[in-house]
Enzyme design. Structure first.
Site, PDB file in Angstrom:
ATOM      1  N   THR A   1       0.840  -1.207   0.000  1.00  0.00           N
ATOM      2  CA  THR A   1       0.000   0.000   0.000  1.00  0.00           C
ATOM      3  C   THR A   1       0.874   1.255   0.000  1.00  0.00           C
ATOM      4  O   THR A   1       0.583   2.230  -0.693  1.00  0.00           O
ATOM      5  CB  THR A   1      -0.905   0.010   1.257  1.00  0.00           C
ATOM      6  OG1 THR A   1      -1.629  -1.215   1.277  1.00  0.00           O
ATOM      7  CG2 THR A   1      -1.868   1.167   1.260  1.00  0.00           C
TER       8      THR A   1
ATOM      9  N   HIS B   1       2.098   1.798  -3.406  1.00  0.00           N
ATOM     10  CA  HIS B   1       1.063   2.403  -4.274  1.00  0.00           C
ATOM     11  C   HIS B   1       1.039   3.922  -4.065  1.00  0.00           C
ATOM     12  O   HIS B   1       0.916   4.686  -5.030  1.00  0.00           O
ATOM     13  CB  HIS B   1      -0.327   1.840  -3.949  1.00  0.00           C
ATOM     14  CG  HIS B   1      -0.524   0.422  -4.385  1.00  0.00           C
ATOM     15  ND1 HIS B   1      -0.513   0.045  -5.705  1.00  0.00           N
ATOM     16  CD2 HIS B   1      -0.731  -0.719  -3.686  1.00  0.00           C
ATOM     17  CE1 HIS B   1      -0.706  -1.260  -5.789  1.00  0.00           C
ATOM     18  NE2 HIS B   1      -0.834  -1.747  -4.573  1.00  0.00           N
TER      19      HIS B   1
ATOM     20  N   HIS C   1       1.552   1.941   8.021  1.00  0.00           N
ATOM     21  CA  HIS C   1       0.607   1.378   9.002  1.00  0.00           C
ATOM     22  C   HIS C   1       1.133   0.135   9.712  1.00  0.00           C
ATOM     23  O   HIS C   1       0.469  -0.397  10.582  1.00  0.00           O
ATOM     24  CB  HIS C   1      -0.746   1.081   8.336  1.00  0.00           C
ATOM     25  CG  HIS C   1      -0.622   0.181   7.152  1.00  0.00           C
ATOM     26  ND1 HIS C   1      -0.335   0.651   5.891  1.00  0.00           N
ATOM     27  CD2 HIS C   1      -0.702  -1.164   7.039  1.00  0.00           C
ATOM     28  CE1 HIS C   1      -0.246  -0.357   5.048  1.00  0.00           C
ATOM     29  NE2 HIS C   1      -0.461  -1.472   5.726  1.00  0.00           N
ATOM     30  N   GLU C   2       2.345  -0.330   9.349  1.00  0.00           N
ATOM     31  CA  GLU C   2       2.882  -1.529  10.001  1.00  0.00           C
ATOM     32  C   GLU C   2       3.957  -1.084  10.987  1.00  0.00           C
ATOM     33  O   GLU C   2       4.941  -0.468  10.586  1.00  0.00           O
ATOM     34  CB  GLU C   2       3.487  -2.468   8.946  1.00  0.00           C
ATOM     35  CG  GLU C   2       2.467  -2.879   7.877  1.00  0.00           C
ATOM     36  CD  GLU C   2       3.056  -3.799   6.811  1.00  0.00           C
ATOM     37  OE1 GLU C   2       4.238  -4.178   6.910  1.00  0.00           O
ATOM     38  OE2 GLU C   2       2.306  -4.126   5.877  1.00  0.00           O
TER      39      GLU C   2
ATOM     40  N   CYS D   1     -22.029   0.702  14.256  1.00  0.00           N
ATOM     41  CA  CYS D   1     -22.888   0.089  13.226  1.00  0.00           C
ATOM     42  C   CYS D   1     -23.249  -1.337  13.635  1.00  0.00           C
ATOM     43  O   CYS D   1     -22.742  -1.886  14.609  1.00  0.00           O
ATOM     44  CB  CYS D   1     -22.172   0.105  11.874  1.00  0.00           C
ATOM     45  SG  CYS D   1     -20.770  -1.011  11.776  1.00  0.00           S
TER      46      CYS D   1
ATOM     47  N   CYS E   1     -17.081  -3.348   9.205  1.00  0.00           N
ATOM     48  CA  CYS E   1     -17.587  -1.974   9.370  1.00  0.00           C
ATOM     49  C   CYS E   1     -17.409  -1.191   8.067  1.00  0.00           C
ATOM     50  O   CYS E   1     -16.323  -1.162   7.493  1.00  0.00           O
ATOM     51  CB  CYS E   1     -16.822  -1.282  10.503  1.00  0.00           C
ATOM     52  SG  CYS E   1     -17.266   0.461  10.669  1.00  0.00           S
TER      53      CYS E   1
ATOM     54  N   ARG F   1      11.527 -15.247  -5.140  1.00  0.00           N
ATOM     55  CA  ARG F   1      10.375 -15.424  -4.257  1.00  0.00           C
ATOM     56  C   ARG F   1       9.880 -16.874  -4.288  1.00  0.00           C
ATOM     57  O   ARG F   1       9.453 -17.412  -3.269  1.00  0.00           O
ATOM     58  CB  ARG F   1       9.276 -14.434  -4.638  1.00  0.00           C
ATOM     59  CG  ARG F   1       9.686 -13.016  -4.261  1.00  0.00           C
ATOM     60  CD  ARG F   1       8.629 -11.984  -4.494  1.00  0.00           C
ATOM     61  NE  ARG F   1       8.979 -10.766  -3.740  1.00  0.00           N
ATOM     62  CZ  ARG F   1       8.200  -9.715  -3.643  1.00  0.00           C
ATOM     63  NH1 ARG F   1       7.016  -9.696  -4.226  1.00  0.00           N
ATOM     64  NH2 ARG F   1       8.568  -8.659  -2.936  1.00  0.00           N
TER      65      ARG F   1
HETATM   66  P1  NAD Z   1       3.366  -8.115  -3.529  1.00  0.00           P
HETATM   67  O1  NAD Z   1       3.014  -7.163  -4.601  1.00  0.00           O
HETATM   68  O2  NAD Z   1       4.677  -7.993  -2.836  1.00  0.00           O
HETATM   69  O3  NAD Z   1       3.253  -9.615  -4.075  1.00  0.00           O
HETATM   70  C1  NAD Z   1       2.559  -9.971  -5.208  1.00  0.00           C
HETATM   71  C2  NAD Z   1       3.328 -11.102  -5.881  1.00  0.00           C
HETATM   72  O4  NAD Z   1       2.578 -11.550  -7.007  1.00  0.00           O
HETATM   73  C3  NAD Z   1       4.713 -10.678  -6.387  1.00  0.00           C
HETATM   74  O5  NAD Z   1       5.710 -11.528  -5.856  1.00  0.00           O
HETATM   75  C4  NAD Z   1       4.574 -10.798  -7.898  1.00  0.00           C
HETATM   76  O6  NAD Z   1       5.787 -11.185  -8.534  1.00  0.00           O
HETATM   77  C5  NAD Z   1       3.497 -11.880  -8.008  1.00  0.00           C
HETATM   78  N1  NAD Z   1       2.871 -11.972  -9.334  1.00  0.00           N
HETATM   79  C6  NAD Z   1       2.795 -11.032 -10.308  1.00  0.00           C
HETATM   80  N2  NAD Z   1       2.188 -11.537 -11.383  1.00  0.00           N
HETATM   81  C7  NAD Z   1       1.856 -12.820 -11.094  1.00  0.00           C
HETATM   82  C8  NAD Z   1       1.197 -13.855 -11.816  1.00  0.00           C
HETATM   83  N3  NAD Z   1       0.756 -13.690 -13.066  1.00  0.00           N
HETATM   84  N4  NAD Z   1       1.021 -15.046 -11.178  1.00  0.00           N
HETATM   85  C9  NAD Z   1       1.470 -15.244  -9.930  1.00  0.00           C
HETATM   86  N5  NAD Z   1       2.102 -14.291  -9.212  1.00  0.00           N
HETATM   87  C10 NAD Z   1       2.285 -13.100  -9.791  1.00  0.00           C
HETATM   88  O7  NAD Z   1       2.168  -8.013  -2.502  1.00  0.00           O
HETATM   89  P2  NAD Z   1       1.904  -8.499  -0.984  1.00  0.00           P
HETATM   90  O8  NAD Z   1       2.294  -7.403  -0.058  1.00  0.00           O
HETATM   91  O9  NAD Z   1       2.399  -9.886  -0.736  1.00  0.00           O
HETATM   92  O10 NAD Z   1       0.308  -8.495  -1.074  1.00  0.00           O
HETATM   93  C11 NAD Z   1      -0.369  -9.408  -1.892  1.00  0.00           C
HETATM   94  C12 NAD Z   1      -1.624  -8.810  -2.494  1.00  0.00           C
HETATM   95  O11 NAD Z   1      -2.576  -8.537  -1.470  1.00  0.00           O
HETATM   96  C13 NAD Z   1      -1.423  -7.471  -3.223  1.00  0.00           C
HETATM   97  O12 NAD Z   1      -2.307  -7.431  -4.330  1.00  0.00           O
HETATM   98  C14 NAD Z   1      -1.847  -6.458  -2.185  1.00  0.00           C
HETATM   99  O13 NAD Z   1      -2.255  -5.235  -2.773  1.00  0.00           O
HETATM  100  C15 NAD Z   1      -2.993  -7.188  -1.540  1.00  0.00           C
HETATM  101  N6  NAD Z   1      -3.346  -6.783  -0.165  1.00  0.00           N
HETATM  102  C16 NAD Z   1      -4.654  -6.873   0.167  1.00  0.00           C
HETATM  103  C17 NAD Z   1      -5.059  -6.602   1.461  1.00  0.00           C
HETATM  104  C18 NAD Z   1      -6.496  -6.748   1.828  1.00  0.00           C
HETATM  105  O14 NAD Z   1      -6.866  -6.403   2.944  1.00  0.00           O
HETATM  106  N7  NAD Z   1      -7.327  -7.272   0.931  1.00  0.00           N
HETATM  107  C19 NAD Z   1      -4.115  -6.230   2.428  1.00  0.00           C
HETATM  108  C20 NAD Z   1      -2.773  -6.174   2.056  1.00  0.00           C
HETATM  109  C21 NAD Z   1      -2.382  -6.467   0.761  1.00  0.00           C
HETATM  110 ZN    ZN Z   2     -18.811   0.112  12.314  1.00  0.00          ZN
END
Ligand code: NAD
Ligand code: ZN
Length: 348
Positions: A41, A44, A64-65, A97, A108, A201
């Site tokens: 994040t 981004h 945030h970490e 809520c 929430c 990785r």
């Molecule tokens: P990251 O971006 O470090 O890891 C993503 C991995 O996916 C990378 O190692 C990348 O090489 C790989 N990748 C790219 N294309 C690929 C493909 N075609 N097939 C397989 N792997 C592929 O992210 P992260 O910090 O480990 O987080 C993982 C995901 O979760 C991210 O999309 C992040 O935005 C999301 N996220 C969501 C939440 C939530 O609450 N929903 C919270 C934190 C992170």
């Molecule tokens: Zn709430």
């Protein structure tokens, strides 16, 4: 105090600034930050992509970490004491809520993200609601404690469905995908097949206990399975999928590779216009569950127990870099290169 601020609405534009130190309200805790970790994040926000442009109001302290020490508590706080080692839940909920009142705080609708919708933790001192403050076990390494937030994402996603005896596909071996592997092992997965496009990785995934790893740049998941499914004993597809890449193609592959009745936990933030074969979802009776954040605070309890039973040592290699906070430029360049695992910023 010093803080890392997203100064302007353009790519980059992170500045180390002198800003006023916060004072805790009656329900809050004042924390001296000792270590923080860089999340996707934050990247981004650093790169200023479409999501960041829509979401972030500059100037804002990011991050945030974290882990830190309690310095002071507000007048209304009784269960936290100065001197305690703490981390914190980065989603602040409304408390009023239906979901908050019935104990499903993670649902929430008025959730405020620390370092996203308000000032974050990349600073020497922060305040946090006492209800969001998690008292840490001081026997666990502070480096691990600085990344409880993503470990919580991994725990929440890995435990979204019953894993015992199941064949699991994990798409994406970023820090969160990697952290999910030893949790899936403990939960009793039979096979943990991990895909990524980054060889370093994937090597780490193997070390953490993946049964098989596939570089989908070199070989498609489908062709891998056509030659290896009998060795893995996967006859009808995967029972469980954890989407942790945020990549549209990875998600499509996952939908195609699921067994009938398969269940997908979707953590990765895939583009909102990513294609999906809905007929596969319907006729193969798939379940897709969106995962946001951590379950408050069930995930935190489970994660603490996992760490106390040795998960901490297993996930330590996921941390590849440590920088002093003044070297934040270097740290962010390293994090955006993709050639790293988790990156820690040291504050004191
Ligand atoms: P990251 O971006 O470090 O890891 C993503 C991995 O996916 C990378 O190692 C990348 O090489 C790989 N990748 C790219 N294309 C690929 C493909 N075609 N097939 C397989 N792997 C592929 O992210 P992260 O910090 O480990 O987080 C993982 C995901 O979760 C991210 O999309 C992040 O935005 C999301 N996220 C969501 C939440 C939530 O609450 N929903 C919270 C934190 C992170
Ligand atoms: Zn709430």
């Amino acid at each position: 105090m010093k803080a890392i601020v997203k100064a302007r609405a353009v790519p980059g534009a992170l500045e180390l600034r002198e800003v006023p130190s916060p004072t805790p309200a009656a329900h809050e805790v004042l924390i001296q930050v000792t270590k923080t970790a860089i999340c996707g994040t934050d990247i981004h926000i650093y790169k200023w992509d479409e999501w960041a442009q829509k979401t972030i109001k500059t100037p804002q302290i990011i991050g945030h970490e974290f882990v830190g020490k309690v310095l002071e508590v507000g007048a209304g706080v009784t269960h936290i004491k100065p001197g305690q080692l703490v981390s914190g839940e980065g989603h602040i909920v409304c408390g009023g809520c239906r979901h908050c009142i019935t104990g499903s705080l993670h649902l929430c609708r008025q959730t405020i993200g620390v370092g996203v919708n308000c000032d974050g933790v990349f600073s020497e001192y922060i305040t946090l609601p006492a209800s969001n403050t998690w008292i840490c076990d001081e026997k666990i390494s502070p480096y691990i404690l600085s990344m409880l937030d993503p470990l919580g994402n991994a725990t929440h996603t890995a435990l979204a469905f019953n894993i015992l005896g199941e064949d699991v596909l994990v798409t994406g071996a970023g820090p969160i995908g990697l952290m999910s592997i030893p949790i899936l092992k403990r939960a009793g997965a039979r096979n943990i097949v991990v895909t990524d496009i980054n060889p370093a990785r994937l090597d780490m995934a193997k070390q953490l206990g993946a049964t098989a790893t596939i570089n989908v740049r070199q070989q498609s998941l489908e062709s891998y399975l056509s030659t290896h499914s009998s060795t893995l004993n996967i006859k009808e597809g995967f029972d469980i999928g954890l989407e942790m890449s945020g990549n549209a193609a990875a998600f499509l592959d996952m939908v195609n590779a699921m067994a009938n009745g398969g269940k997908i936990a979707l953590l990765g933030i895939i583009p909102s216009d990513a294609p999906i074969d809905w007929n596969k979802v319907v006729f193969n009776s798939l379940t897709i569950k969106g995962i946001y954040g951590r379950q408050m605070y069930d995930t935190w309890y489970r994660m603490a127990a996992l760490l106390q039973s040795g998960l901490d040592k297993e996930i330590e290699p996921i941390i590849t870099h440590r920088f002093h906070y003044e070297q934040f430029d270097e740290a962010f360049a390293c994090a955006s290169s993709g050639e790293s695992g988790k990156i820690i910023l040291e504050w004191s």
